[in-house]
Design a protein around this motif. Structure first.
Motif, PDB file in Angstrom:
ATOM      1  N   GLU A  21       1.574  -1.181 -11.346  1.00  0.00           N
ATOM      2  CA  GLU A  21       0.023  -0.051 -11.137  1.00  0.00           C
ATOM      3  C   GLU A  21      -0.942  -0.510 -11.034  1.00  0.00           C
ATOM      4  O   GLU A  21      -2.175   0.134 -10.671  1.00  0.00           O
ATOM      5  CB  GLU A  21       1.364   0.854 -12.226  1.00  0.00           C
ATOM      6  CG  GLU A  21       1.863   1.339 -12.022  1.00  0.00           C
ATOM      7  CD  GLU A  21       1.865   2.475 -13.270  1.00  0.00           C
ATOM      8  OE1 GLU A  21       1.154   2.849 -13.745  1.00  0.00           O
ATOM      9  OE2 GLU A  21       3.838   3.155 -13.368  1.00  0.00           O
ATOM     10  N   GLU A  22      -1.591  -1.608 -11.337  1.00  0.00           N
ATOM     11  CA  GLU A  22      -2.623  -2.320 -11.691  1.00  0.00           C
ATOM     12  C   GLU A  22      -3.252  -3.178 -10.322  1.00  0.00           C
ATOM     13  O   GLU A  22      -4.419  -3.393 -10.412  1.00  0.00           O
ATOM     14  CB  GLU A  22      -2.477  -3.289 -12.605  1.00  0.00           C
ATOM     15  CG  GLU A  22      -2.062  -2.534 -14.209  1.00  0.00           C
ATOM     16  CD  GLU A  22      -2.150  -4.154 -14.712  1.00  0.00           C
ATOM     17  OE1 GLU A  22      -2.451  -4.773 -15.051  1.00  0.00           O
ATOM     18  OE2 GLU A  22      -0.972  -3.408 -16.299  1.00  0.00           O
ATOM     19  N   LEU A  23      -2.237  -3.059  -9.807  1.00  0.00           N
ATOM     20  CA  LEU A  23      -2.701  -3.948  -8.238  1.00  0.00           C
ATOM     21  C   LEU A  23      -2.885  -2.927  -6.967  1.00  0.00           C
ATOM     22  O   LEU A  23      -3.038  -1.635  -6.981  1.00  0.00           O
ATOM     23  CB  LEU A  23      -1.077  -4.558  -7.160  1.00  0.00           C
ATOM     24  CG  LEU A  23      -0.896  -5.763  -8.536  1.00  0.00           C
ATOM     25  CD1 LEU A  23       0.324  -5.938  -8.368  1.00  0.00           C
ATOM     26  CD2 LEU A  23      -1.272  -6.920  -9.336  1.00  0.00           C
ATOM     27  N   ASP A  24      -3.521  -2.968  -6.381  1.00  0.00           N
ATOM     28  CA  ASP A  24      -4.081  -2.604  -5.029  1.00  0.00           C
ATOM     29  C   ASP A  24      -3.248  -2.988  -3.935  1.00  0.00           C
ATOM     30  O   ASP A  24      -1.941  -3.577  -4.707  1.00  0.00           O
ATOM     31  CB  ASP A  24      -5.110  -3.850  -4.124  1.00  0.00           C
ATOM     32  CG  ASP A  24      -6.500  -3.450  -5.125  1.00  0.00           C
ATOM     33  OD1 ASP A  24      -6.967  -2.116  -5.508  1.00  0.00           O
ATOM     34  OD2 ASP A  24      -8.072  -3.803  -5.100  1.00  0.00           O
ATOM     35  N   ILE A  25      -2.718  -1.354  -2.941  1.00  0.00           N
ATOM     36  CA  ILE A  25      -1.876  -1.371  -1.440  1.00  0.00           C
ATOM     37  C   ILE A  25      -1.476  -3.347  -1.675  1.00  0.00           C
ATOM     38  O   ILE A  25      -0.333  -3.043  -1.516  1.00  0.00           O
ATOM     39  CB  ILE A  25      -2.257  -0.517  -1.018  1.00  0.00           C
ATOM     40  CG1 ILE A  25      -0.364  -0.295  -0.627  1.00  0.00           C
ATOM     41  CG2 ILE A  25      -3.155  -0.920  -0.395  1.00  0.00           C
ATOM     42  CD1 ILE A  25       0.527   0.130  -1.186  1.00  0.00           C
ATOM     43  N   LEU A  26      -2.929  -3.635  -0.871  1.00  0.00           N
ATOM     44  CA  LEU A  26      -2.447  -4.678   0.060  1.00  0.00           C
ATOM     45  C   LEU A  26      -1.387  -6.481  -1.699  1.00  0.00           C
ATOM     46  O   LEU A  26      -1.037  -6.244  -0.076  1.00  0.00           O
ATOM     47  CB  LEU A  26      -3.184  -5.537  -0.075  1.00  0.00           C
ATOM     48  CG  LEU A  26      -2.871  -7.100   1.233  1.00  0.00           C
ATOM     49  CD1 LEU A  26      -2.411  -6.436   2.339  1.00  0.00           C
ATOM     50  CD2 LEU A  26      -4.044  -7.005   2.106  1.00  0.00           C
ATOM     51  N   PRO A  27      -1.801  -6.550  -2.463  1.00  0.00           N
ATOM     52  CA  PRO A  27      -1.652  -6.902  -3.436  1.00  0.00           C
ATOM     53  C   PRO A  27      -0.350  -6.384  -3.428  1.00  0.00           C
ATOM     54  O   PRO A  27       0.944  -8.222  -3.756  1.00  0.00           O
ATOM     55  CB  PRO A  27      -2.053  -7.277  -4.451  1.00  0.00           C
ATOM     56  CG  PRO A  27      -3.403  -6.682  -4.520  1.00  0.00           C
ATOM     57  CD  PRO A  27      -3.300  -6.326  -2.424  1.00  0.00           C
ATOM     58  N   TYR A  28       0.018  -5.728  -4.026  1.00  0.00           N
ATOM     59  CA  TYR A  28       0.677  -4.382  -4.195  1.00  0.00           C
ATOM     60  C   TYR A  28       2.571  -4.604  -2.910  1.00  0.00           C
ATOM     61  O   TYR A  28       3.473  -5.272  -3.234  1.00  0.00           O
ATOM     62  CB  TYR A  28       1.185  -3.926  -4.230  1.00  0.00           C
ATOM     63  CG  TYR A  28       2.050  -2.484  -4.677  1.00  0.00           C
ATOM     64  CD1 TYR A  28       2.552  -2.446  -6.309  1.00  0.00           C
ATOM     65  CD2 TYR A  28       2.953  -2.203  -3.682  1.00  0.00           C
ATOM     66  CE1 TYR A  28       3.759  -2.128  -6.976  1.00  0.00           C
ATOM     67  CE2 TYR A  28       4.493  -1.571  -4.204  1.00  0.00           C
ATOM     68  CZ  TYR A  28       4.769  -1.702  -5.390  1.00  0.00           C
ATOM     69  OH  TYR A  28       5.640  -1.052  -5.634  1.00  0.00           O
ATOM     70  N   ALA A  29       1.753  -4.818  -1.758  1.00  0.00           N
ATOM     71  CA  ALA A  29       2.589  -4.853  -0.190  1.00  0.00           C
ATOM     72  C   ALA A  29       3.476  -6.746  -0.271  1.00  0.00           C
ATOM     73  O   ALA A  29       4.452  -6.703   0.294  1.00  0.00           O
ATOM     74  CB  ALA A  29       2.141  -4.222   0.149  1.00  0.00           C
ATOM     75  N   ILE A  30       2.698  -7.359  -0.817  1.00  0.00           N
ATOM     76  CA  ILE A  30       2.835  -8.813  -0.665  1.00  0.00           C
ATOM     77  C   ILE A  30       4.001  -8.949  -1.391  1.00  0.00           C
ATOM     78  O   ILE A  30       4.910  -9.966  -1.585  1.00  0.00           O
ATOM     79  CB  ILE A  30       1.438  -9.697  -0.728  1.00  0.00           C
ATOM     80  CG1 ILE A  30       0.517  -9.240   0.942  1.00  0.00           C
ATOM     81  CG2 ILE A  30       2.507 -10.981  -0.407  1.00  0.00           C
ATOM     82  CD1 ILE A  30      -0.842 -10.324   0.522  1.00  0.00           C
TER      83      ILE A  30
END
Length: 330
Positions: A21-30
């Motif tokens: 929940e603390e991550l932006d969508i790109l690092p989350y998706a990676i």
């Protein structure tokens, strides 16, 4: 290799669940993509089981299957489900009570202990039917095994894809999971029923892994939940990936660097114990010690975390294997 992949998968999957929940969508998706690209690990374990235990030259009595293999898995389920319940109880500072004990046995029966324990329940099902699977392997020729694998693949991996288009197939075979496919596939590759060379194996790995990673990015960027089935164990991409990895490992056996080979063999000797206990340290470090690997130098954090968990899990397993009684389980 599969054992190491399991740890990497669980570290990334757990980290993104806890701190996602603390991550932006790109690092989350990676992070999700890295975890999804390692889904080949468990299928490779099942394929190894098939290569070893479906081999007609290996003598396996009912007594050995049910009295040794089955008992080992059931004991592991009971012992480690209770250990995990005790761990949660201590970390959450719960009071010891009859309810806690009953809850522990409830989780053993229902399979609702820690998530990675599902693998042991799956093994119980495979071992129950192993004598019959062995008869199929023994009395089937090359073409019949290929036909069996094709049926499994089409009905359990390929046809369900149309469900993504809201077009559910009405045709089915009376098999509930993909795992017999991996069992027989490991046997077929070991017996060289398929002529898959190293180049083809590498291409299967690269194409499927790239596909899984890119599709994971798309899934989370555009919130397409239906795409989740593309990296399940029955996914056509995961099947391709697992076949490629397993074939490559079989074909290159004995040709790897000597030092790397020795290290991997040592890990392999303790792989079952490592699989069972590594989640204790994943959960301890990420959840209870509140270590956030996304802070600071992220790649280095994950590398150190993975290597540390692998090393500690190996050492503890190696020590436990020296203890009479326990070594028969792990």
């Amino acid at each position: 290799g599969a054992c190491i992949a399991i740890i990497v998968l669980h570290v990334f999957a757990s980290a993104v669940i806890i701190y996602g929940e603390e991550l932006d969508i790109l690092p989350y998706a990676i992070s999700r993509g890295i975890a999804n690209c390692l889904m080949w690990a468990v299928p490779c374990f099942v394929m190894t089981t098939g290569a070893l235990l479906l081999n007609e030259s290996k003598e396996l009595s009912y007594k050995k299957i049910y009295g040794k293999y089955m008992v080992r898995i059931i004991l592991a389920v009971i012992v480690f489900c209770l250990i995990f319940r005790l761990f949660d109880m201590v970390m959450n500072r719960e009071d010891v009570s009859v309810v806690v004990v009953i809850d522990g046995f409830y989780k053993i029966y229902t399979g609702t202990s820690w998530s990675h324990m599902w693998y042991l329940y799956m093994l119980v099902g495979l071992y129950l039917l192993l004598p019959f699977y062995r008869k199929i392997a023994k009395y089937s020729d090359r073409w019949e095994i290929k036909f069996l694998l094709s049926i499994y693949f089409i009905f359990i991996s390929l046809l369900p894809l149309t469900g993504m288009l809201e077009l559910k197939s009405g045709f089915y075979i009376h098999v509930s999971t993909i795992y017999p496919l991996y069992l027989f596939c490991g046997y077929a590759i070991h017996k060289k029923f398929f002529e898959i060379n190293k180049l083809t194996s590498v291409l299967l790995i690269l194409l499927s892994t790239e596909g899984i990673f890119l599709l994971t990015i798309i899934r989370w960027k555009y919130s397409v939940e239906v795409m989740e089935q593309l990296w399940s164990y029955s996914s056509i991409l995961v099947v391709m990936q697992a076949v490629g990895v397993f074939t490559l490992m079989v074909r290159t056996k004995g040709n790897v660097w000597k030092l790397a080979g020795k290290i991997l063999n040592k890990i392999d000797d303790c792989s079952f114990g490592i699989y069972l206990i590594h989640m204790i340290f994943v959960r301890l470090v990420l959840r209870y010690m509140e270590y956030n690997p996304y802070e600071g130098i992220v790649p280095l954090n994950f590398i150190l975390l993975i290597c540390g968990i692998l090393a500690v899990s190996y050492v503890i397993t190696w020590v436990m294997k020296k203890v009479p009684g326990i070594r028969s389980i792990i």
